[in-house]
Design a protein around this motif. Structure first.
Motif, PDB file in Angstrom:
ATOM      1  N   ILE A 174       0.482  -1.174  -0.306  1.00 40.86           N
ATOM      2  CA  ILE A 174      -0.179  -0.040   0.067  1.00 40.86           C
ATOM      3  C   ILE A 174       0.579   1.095   0.145  1.00 40.86           C
ATOM      4  N   GLU A 175       1.869   1.453   0.699  1.00 40.15           N
ATOM      5  CA  GLU A 175       2.593   2.354   0.665  1.00 40.15           C
ATOM      6  C   GLU A 175       3.559   2.528  -0.218  1.00 40.15           C
ATOM      7  N   ARG A 176       4.033   1.478  -1.238  1.00 37.66           N
ATOM      8  CA  ARG A 176       4.396   1.355  -2.542  1.00 37.66           C
ATOM      9  C   ARG A 176       3.357   2.290  -3.405  1.00 37.66           C
ATOM     10  N   HIS A 177       2.230   1.711  -3.439  1.00 40.96           N
ATOM     11  CA  HIS A 177       1.476   2.684  -4.295  1.00 40.96           C
ATOM     12  C   HIS A 177       0.751   4.022  -4.396  1.00 40.96           C
ATOM     13  N   PHE A 178       0.823   4.725  -2.671  1.00 37.12           N
ATOM     14  CA  PHE A 178       1.577   5.860  -2.421  1.00 37.12           C
ATOM     15  C   PHE A 178       2.343   6.846  -2.852  1.00 37.12           C
ATOM     16  N   ALA A 179       3.755   5.673  -2.623  1.00 40.76           N
ATOM     17  CA  ALA A 179       5.165   6.597  -3.564  1.00 40.76           C
ATOM     18  C   ALA A 179       5.284   6.753  -4.671  1.00 40.76           C
ATOM     19  N   GLU A 180       4.409   5.762  -5.614  1.00 38.81           N
ATOM     20  CA  GLU A 180       4.034   5.426  -6.825  1.00 38.81           C
ATOM     21  C   GLU A 180       3.742   6.691  -7.297  1.00 38.81           C
ATOM     22  N   ARG A 181       2.904   6.790  -5.955  1.00 44.18           N
ATOM     23  CA  ARG A 181       2.010   8.059  -6.771  1.00 44.18           C
ATOM     24  C   ARG A 181       2.096   8.840  -7.286  1.00 44.18           C
ATOM     25  N   SER A 182       2.866   9.644  -6.010  1.00 47.51           N
ATOM     26  CA  SER A 182       3.734  10.635  -5.874  1.00 47.51           C
ATOM     27  C   SER A 182       5.403  10.907  -6.611  1.00 47.51           C
ATOM     28  N   HIS A 183       6.196   9.547  -7.027  1.00 47.43           N
ATOM     29  CA  HIS A 183       6.609  10.118  -7.984  1.00 47.43           C
ATOM     30  C   HIS A 183       6.726  10.570  -9.304  1.00 47.43           C
ATOM     31  N   ALA A 184       5.130   9.663  -9.806  1.00 44.93           N
ATOM     32  CA  ALA A 184       4.184  10.004 -11.226  1.00 44.93           C
ATOM     33  C   ALA A 184       4.154  10.863 -11.065  1.00 44.93           C
ATOM     34  N   ALA A 185       4.077  12.349 -10.386  1.00 50.01           N
ATOM     35  CA  ALA A 185       3.617  13.361 -11.029  1.00 50.01           C
ATOM     36  C   ALA A 185       4.312  13.708 -12.252  1.00 50.01           C
ATOM     37  N   ALA A 186       5.579  13.700 -12.601  1.00 52.62           N
ATOM     38  CA  ALA A 186       6.087  13.607 -13.746  1.00 52.62           C
ATOM     39  C   ALA A 186       5.677  13.026 -15.086  1.00 52.62           C
ATOM     40  N   VAL A 187       4.946  12.219 -14.809  1.00 49.48           N
ATOM     41  CA  VAL A 187       4.934  11.031 -16.088  1.00 49.48           C
ATOM     42  C   VAL A 187       3.628  11.718 -16.618  1.00 49.48           C
ATOM     43  N   PRO A 188       3.624  11.322 -17.950  1.00 50.37           N
ATOM     44  CA  PRO A 188       2.068  11.443 -18.352  1.00 50.37           C
ATOM     45  C   PRO A 188       1.184  10.904 -17.307  1.00 50.37           C
ATOM     46  N   PRO A 189      -0.285  11.236 -17.224  1.00 54.20           N
ATOM     47  CA  PRO A 189      -1.102  11.054 -17.545  1.00 54.20           C
ATOM     48  C   PRO A 189      -1.324   9.476 -18.119  1.00 54.20           C
ATOM     49  N   THR A 190      -2.320   7.921 -17.191  1.00 54.67           N
ATOM     50  CA  THR A 190      -2.343   7.815 -17.908  1.00 54.67           C
ATOM     51  C   THR A 190      -3.075   7.931 -19.201  1.00 54.67           C
ATOM     52  N   GLY A 191      -2.464   6.986 -20.486  1.00 57.42           N
ATOM     53  CA  GLY A 191      -3.717   6.950 -21.475  1.00 57.42           C
ATOM     54  C   GLY A 191      -2.821   7.760 -22.788  1.00 57.42           C
ATOM     55  N   GLY A 368      12.084 -10.805  -8.352  1.00 55.18           N
ATOM     56  CA  GLY A 368      10.572 -10.928  -8.206  1.00 55.18           C
ATOM     57  C   GLY A 368       9.825  -9.616  -6.684  1.00 55.18           C
ATOM     58  N   GLY A 369      10.600  -8.438  -6.347  1.00 52.03           N
ATOM     59  CA  GLY A 369      10.088  -7.178  -5.760  1.00 52.03           C
ATOM     60  C   GLY A 369       9.170  -5.977  -6.275  1.00 52.03           C
ATOM     61  N   GLU A 370       9.598  -5.299  -5.821  1.00 46.40           N
ATOM     62  CA  GLU A 370       8.714  -4.319  -6.252  1.00 46.40           C
ATOM     63  C   GLU A 370       9.693  -2.927  -6.724  1.00 46.40           C
ATOM     64  N   ALA A 371      10.910  -3.014  -6.265  1.00 47.56           N
ATOM     65  CA  ALA A 371      11.506  -2.020  -5.578  1.00 47.56           C
ATOM     66  C   ALA A 371      12.900  -2.426  -6.538  1.00 47.56           C
ATOM     67  N   ASN A 372      13.652  -1.012  -6.553  1.00 46.55           N
ATOM     68  CA  ASN A 372      14.843  -1.795  -7.716  1.00 46.55           C
ATOM     69  C   ASN A 372      16.330  -0.569  -6.730  1.00 46.55           C
TER      70      ASN A 372
END
Length: 405
Positions: A174-191, A368-372
């Motif tokens: 769950i925390e990774r989801h919110f971390a990815e969401r904050s990082h995604a601020a600079a990513v173009p919106p989905t689609g 197999g993990g979610e981070a690198n």
């Protein structure tokens, strides 16, 4: 997670008791939880227990007149920041994949406009059944984050993948989801695609290879394919035409990506050769270095196995691409190392003749993990990135490739 609102849907399985600890951990982390308890879930935990732990009303029925008058299932489905389904049973995931809305939980899931994270829990045979595999792939393709279950002993007495992860691991997802969401601020919106790589063709390899020993055994490794698939998706999001050559993994194909499925290193080498020419090649796959001469029958413990298991070196796909007549302008290799990561990566870059090597330490649970945590080795030196979600590593690498091309 301070202030984040979680809508927790508790499905009907013996693992439902773990949802109680999950509620406690979410609240301890600063989040709030509102619970929806399915009819089947009420056989394992009670609404009163969840209400006491969450300090919120627990919702159980789609046809509750008071709830529909005061809030309504539409508002309930959209007021959270994240919808978590835990445990997500085989039945519940099948309904989610099919778009069925026959109770409060499934109606909320089809009505929500918020991200959904599903945490499966079921018998090992149910998890590996073709219908469940198909449903999980469908959910991932629809944008649902499906957490991989744990492997271990089950309440039914069997052993294998299908156990609900422990609550701290679910909280981490769950925390990774919110971390990815904050990082995604600079990513173009989905689609929405940008044109940074428009007109470019990029070949990406991902996942492991399986090298047959006999009809029932093979040589493999622990690669999940997640990083390679994320990179393919990030490149496509920048407008590239992406050919993804994938080893045997159960992952949804990223949007806008052409996928070629293979099993062995030789099949992967052939698929990559057929995919060229390309502007860039990103060799993420963990290709088996060796294979054996495949036995036509199952090997027995009669002394013949050691001779049959003599190892033969597999094609070196990265070196072949780097030295090919159709060599892409940019060739990026990956190096999964357990020690002296940067030194081995520098040596590998020189040996293979590629432009960049992306190296990471896989001595822990990275595969197999979610981070690198990666190190980019180029002719100019080494650049290290702190541990990041794999999607963010993919986004950064895609932007760097765009700049190089």
């Amino acid at each position: 997670m301070m202030g984040q609102r979680i809508l927790l849907i508790v499905g009907g399985g013996i693992a439902a008791y773990k949802s109680c600890e999950l509620i406690r951990l979410i609240r301890k982390s600063g989040g709030t939880v509102r619970c929806v308890l399915t009819e089947a879930g009420q056989h394992f935990v009670t609404p009163m227990t969840l209400a006491a732990l969450s300090e919120q009303q627990v919702h159980t029925s789609l046809f509750d007149l008071k709830d529909e008058t005061e809030m309504g299932h539409i508002q309930l489905s959209r007021e959270a920041d994240l919808v978590v389904v835990c445990p997500a049973t085989a039945d519940l995931m099948a309904k989610m994949a099919a778009g069925i809305a026959d109770d409060l939980a499934t109606t909320l899931l089809i009505a929500t406009d918020k991200p959904v994270l599903a945490v499966p829990a079921m018998n090992v045979r149910m998890w590996s059944h073709a219908a469940t595999v198909r449903n999980v792939a469908r959910l991932r393709a629809d944008g649902v984050t499906v957490v991989e279950p744990d492997e271990g002993p089950m309440a039914c007495g069997e052993y294998g993948p299908g156990r609900l992860p422990e609550p701290p691991a679910i909280l981490a997802a769950i925390e990774r989801h919110f971390a990815e969401r904050s990082h995604a601020a600079a990513v173009p919106p989905t689609g929405i695609r940008t044109s940074a790589l428009a007109g470019r063709h990029i070949v990406v390899t991902a996942g492991p290879t399986h090298e047959p020993i006999d009809p029932v055994r093979y040589i493999a490794n622990r690669s999940s394919g997640k990083q390679g698939f994320a990179i393919a998706g990030a490149l496509a999001a920048l407008g590239a035409r992406v050919t993804l050559v994938a080893g045997p993994v159960q992952l949804a194909t990223p949007g806008g990506v052409r996928r070629v499925d293979v099993e062995t290193a030789r099949e992967m080498a052939d698929a990559v050769a057929h995919a060229l020419p390309a502007d860039a090649a990103v060799m993420v796959a963990a290709v088996a270095d060796w294979r054996t001469a495949e036995a036509p029958q199952k090997l027995k413990k009669d002394g013949s196995a050691p001779a049959a298991l003599a190892l033969v070196e597999n094609p070196d796909i990265l070196a072949t691409v780097s030295q090919s007549r159709d060599r892409p302008r940019l060739v990026v290799g990956f190096a999964a190392e357990t020690n002296d990561v940067i030194d081995h990566a520098v040596a590998k870059r020189a040996r293979k003749g590629c432009d960049w090597i992306v190296a990471n330490d896989v001595s822990g649970d990275v595969m197999g993990g979610e981070a690198n945590r990666v190190h980019i080795v180029t002719a100019s030196g080494v650049e290290s990135w702190d541990e990041l979600p794999k999607d963010e590593v993919a986004r950064r690498l895609a932007m760097r490739i765009a700049d190089a091309l």
